[in-house]
Structures are given as C-alpha cells and as structure tokens.
Write a protein that holds these residues in place. Structure first.
Motif, PDB file in Angstrom:
ATOM      1  N   ASN A 137       1.895  10.659  -4.380  1.00  9.81           N
ATOM      2  CA  ASN A 137       2.596   9.707  -5.041  1.00  9.81           C
ATOM      3  C   ASN A 137       3.135  10.391  -6.611  1.00  9.81           C
ATOM      4  O   ASN A 137       3.073  11.435  -6.746  1.00  9.81           O
ATOM      5  N   PRO A 144      -1.774   6.374  -3.009  1.00  9.11           N
ATOM      6  CA  PRO A 144      -1.529   5.833  -2.058  1.00  9.11           C
ATOM      7  C   PRO A 144      -2.621   5.904  -0.761  1.00  9.11           C
ATOM      8  O   PRO A 144      -3.378   6.865  -0.722  1.00  9.11           O
ATOM      9  N   THR A 145      -3.040   4.799  -0.367  1.00  8.08           N
ATOM     10  CA  THR A 145      -4.229   4.706   0.758  1.00  8.08           C
ATOM     11  C   THR A 145      -3.910   4.506   2.034  1.00  8.08           C
ATOM     12  O   THR A 145      -4.594   4.181   3.224  1.00  8.08           O
ATOM     13  N   THR A 146      -2.484   4.410   2.458  1.00  6.20           N
ATOM     14  CA  THR A 146      -1.690   4.244   3.861  1.00  6.20           C
ATOM     15  C   THR A 146      -0.569   5.165   4.002  1.00  6.20           C
ATOM     16  O   THR A 146      -0.149   5.299   2.589  1.00  6.20           O
ATOM     17  N   HIS A 149       2.297   3.511   1.863  1.00  8.14           N
ATOM     18  CA  HIS A 149       2.483   3.677   0.424  1.00  8.14           C
ATOM     19  C   HIS A 149       3.095   4.921   0.150  1.00  8.14           C
ATOM     20  O   HIS A 149       4.149   4.917  -0.530  1.00  8.14           O
ATOM     21  N   SER A 152       6.856   4.608   0.686  1.00  9.88           N
ATOM     22  CA  SER A 152       7.420   3.618  -0.394  1.00  9.88           C
ATOM     23  C   SER A 152       7.781   4.535  -1.465  1.00  9.88           C
ATOM     24  O   SER A 152       8.560   4.119  -2.327  1.00  9.88           O
ATOM     25  N   GLU A 153       7.028   5.683  -1.721  1.00  5.36           N
ATOM     26  CA  GLU A 153       7.057   6.470  -2.665  1.00  5.36           C
ATOM     27  C   GLU A 153       8.206   7.468  -2.540  1.00  5.36           C
ATOM     28  O   GLU A 153       8.893   7.684  -3.652  1.00  5.36           O
ATOM     29  N   TYR A 285      -6.287   0.344  -4.944  1.00  5.37           N
ATOM     30  CA  TYR A 285      -5.101   0.922  -4.996  1.00  5.37           C
ATOM     31  C   TYR A 285      -4.170   0.074  -4.302  1.00  5.37           C
ATOM     32  O   TYR A 285      -2.930  -0.152  -4.727  1.00  5.37           O
ATOM     33  N   ALA A 286      -4.505  -0.237  -3.005  1.00  3.68           N
ATOM     34  CA  ALA A 286      -3.581  -1.162  -2.100  1.00  3.68           C
ATOM     35  C   ALA A 286      -3.487  -2.555  -2.903  1.00  3.68           C
ATOM     36  O   ALA A 286      -2.268  -2.988  -2.830  1.00  3.68           O
ATOM     37  N   ARG A 289      -0.891  -1.860  -5.813  1.00  2.50           N
ATOM     38  CA  ARG A 289       0.522  -1.541  -5.245  1.00  2.50           C
ATOM     39  C   ARG A 289       1.102  -3.091  -4.575  1.00  2.50           C
ATOM     40  O   ARG A 289       2.283  -3.201  -4.998  1.00  2.50           O
ATOM     41  N   ASP A 290       0.152  -3.957  -4.135  1.00  5.40           N
ATOM     42  CA  ASP A 290       0.852  -5.108  -3.543  1.00  5.40           C
ATOM     43  C   ASP A 290       1.377  -6.017  -4.622  1.00  5.40           C
ATOM     44  O   ASP A 290       2.342  -6.432  -4.549  1.00  5.40           O
TER      45      ASP A 290
END
Length: 326
Positions: A137, A144-146, A149, A152-153, A285-286, A289-290
């Motif tokens: 990130n 990020p945990t997926t 994610h 998206s960065e 974290y998810a 981010r959401d």
C-alpha cells in the motif's frame, strides 16, 4: 496478461528479474522484491513513497535460512522460530555483512519472518532466497488484506498480484527484538505477547514509543495504517455526541462500534465491529478501506477493549487515529 493471478512460475520469473510482485501472507499483503537486489528493493520504496531509512522485513521459507541473513543468533531466536514459524512473528537480529542497506535502513539489524500463507510459502521454497516485502500500500495508508485492495492502491503498476484470498490474521506480524540483553516486544501483532513470554519464560520489554526503541522497525511511526478520511476514536458516549454534532452540521458520518447500540443520532451509517479480538483484527483494515471510499466526511470508531488480548488491535487503532475524543 491479468495483473491478479495465482501464477507462481510468473512470480518467480518476475522476482528473479528484479521486478515487483504483491504476495499474500496470513497477516497482510506484501509488496515483494528480491532482497539481494538493491535496485529491485528500491522499486518498493519508490512505488510506496516509503522513506529510505525505514527498514523492510525479509521473508524467508523457514529457520534453515536464518544464518543466511543473521549472525550471532541467540538461542531464543531458534526457539521462537521453531515454535512460531511459519507464522506471524518477525525477529530482529544482527545482520550478516552481505545484507544490503536497502532492506535494513542502514542499521546493523535485519527483520526476518517466515510467513505461513501456503501460496507464499511455496513461492519462497522455490525462490530459495529472501523477499523484502512491506505491506502493499502507499506508505502510511491502511494495509491491504485482499488482492483487490492491492490493485486499488497500485493498479497495473505492480506487474503481478498473487491472489491468496483474504488474509486470515489481518494485522501485521509481531516484532520481537533479539539484539539486546533482554528480548523486547517492538510491535504487537499476530502472535500474542503472552504466547511468546510463556515460551521463553520471561517478560518482554515493550517499547510503546518509537523513540524509545533501540532499532527502527516497520510500522512504528506515530501515524500509520491510516484511512484518508479522518478517523476519530473514543468511548461510545463521546462518539454519540460527536456524531450528533457533525450530523447536525450536515456532515456524512460513519460510526464503527463494537458495543450493542441503536443507530446513533447524526450517523449516516452504523457498522458493528466484531466483539472478539481475533475477528476484529481480521476485519479492521478491510472495514476501514470500505468506509474510506469518499462516501463519508468522518469515521467515528468506538475505542476497542483495553485488555491484553486486544493489544495488537489497539496499537493499529492508535496509529490510524487522527483525533481522540473524550
């Protein structure tokens, strides 16, 4: 070719060629490069916007590689590696002379971890080296945990994102310093402090402030893991007052709470966080981010419980928070 895949052969080719690959671990996704190639490691720093003196953790397949990277390894390191590797534990040790300043931040120490995620463990066994891999990130942003994610960065600026599914721990590894007279807890994380202390039969020193630690390690800046939307944290009563005040002012307010509660006055949306520390850590974290996608003007987070089991969660919340309430 798709940026997100599970192609280990392509990952190996890219890493050996000095390119970046995002890798899944049980903690968070990492942005990886060959730790023996300083020019490759420099690409991590450039893409993340990471300060050059901020060290990165070297990921290895297991304890058999410890001596490739570290010297003067104490018995405690071997015991911890035997008990918790592969897993969410990073050991800070004196580095071997050949280890690059690019990964150590110019220090005489190196951080080593053997991640437990099966996809990355298989990659490391085939790679037969070390991967420098801080979180994938922008520096200081929510980890990020997926795989999504990571995309998206950085989008296609990362040649390959290995998709290993959602991270099962969800916060970064525990970091233990082993270069002094007494082992020290430098960062709480996926392995509980109590489990380490029980194994070693001693209490770890704990440097809560970065300035008091003897070495610089990943993730110890006062502001870290932070959403771009302001995150305010406090007890539920203070959250309720702030939500009402900001709602009356026309702001879009998201409330993240773990205590049972009805929708708060002034809140645009309420979200119930898990009541158990492991589940909370996995979702933290998810969730941030959401709610950090521009839908809200402010995020209000109820302070997590303060017991020992919540140490890692509270560490990440403290560094992600822009203002404390109450």
């Amino acid at each position: 070719m798709r940026t997100i895949s599970t192609d280990l052969d392509r990952a190996l080719t890219l890493l050996q060629g000095g390119e970046l690959v995002a890798i899944p671990t049980e903690t968070v996704y990492g942005l990886a490069a060959d730790a023996r190639q300083p020019d490759a490691v420099a690409k991590i720093f450039a893409l993340k916007g990471r300060p050059a003196d901020h060290p990165v953790i070297v990921h290895i397949a297991g304890k058999d590689q410890l001596q490739d990277w570290a010297r003067d390894i104490p018995d405690t390191a071997w015991r911890l590696a035997e008990a918790f590797w592969p897993g969410s534990l990073t050991l800070i040790l004196h580095r071997q002379p050949g280890v690059s300043d690019a990964v150590t931040g110019g220090q005489d120490t190196v951080g080593l971890r053997a991640p437990a995620h099966p996809l990355t463990h298989a990659l490391l066994e085939r790679f037969q080296g070390g991967l420098a891999a801080p979180s994938a990130n922008q520096f200081g942003h929510v980890s990020p945990t997926t795989a999504a994610h990571v995309y998206s960065e950085f989008g296609d600026r990362v040649p390959l994102i290995l998709d290993g599914g959602p991270c099962q721990v969800g916060v970064e590894s525990t970091i233990v310093g082993l270069t002094g007279d007494t082992p020290s807890l430098l960062r709480p994380g996926g392995v509980p402090r109590e489990a380490i202390e029980d194994l070693l039969g001693l209490r770890l020193e704990h440097h809560e402030k970065p300035s008091t630690a003897q070495v610089r390690v990943s993730g110890l800046l006062d502001s870290h893991y932070a959403p771009r939307t302001p995150l305010l944290t406090g007890p539920l009563a203070a959250i309720a007052v702030e939500a009402a005040r900001r709602g009356d002012a026309g702001e879009r307010v998201a409330v993240l709470h773990h205590s049972p509660t009805h929708k708060l006055a002034g809140s645009s949306e309420d979200h119930a966080m898990p009541g158990e520390p492991e589940a909370y850590a996995r979702d933290l974290y998810a969730t941030l981010r959401d709610f950090d996608g521009g839908r809200f003007d402010v995020l209000l987070l109820e302070t997590p419980p303060q017991s020992a089991a919540w140490l890692a969660v509270n560490d990440r919340v403290k560094r992600a928070t822009s203002q404390w309430l109450g």
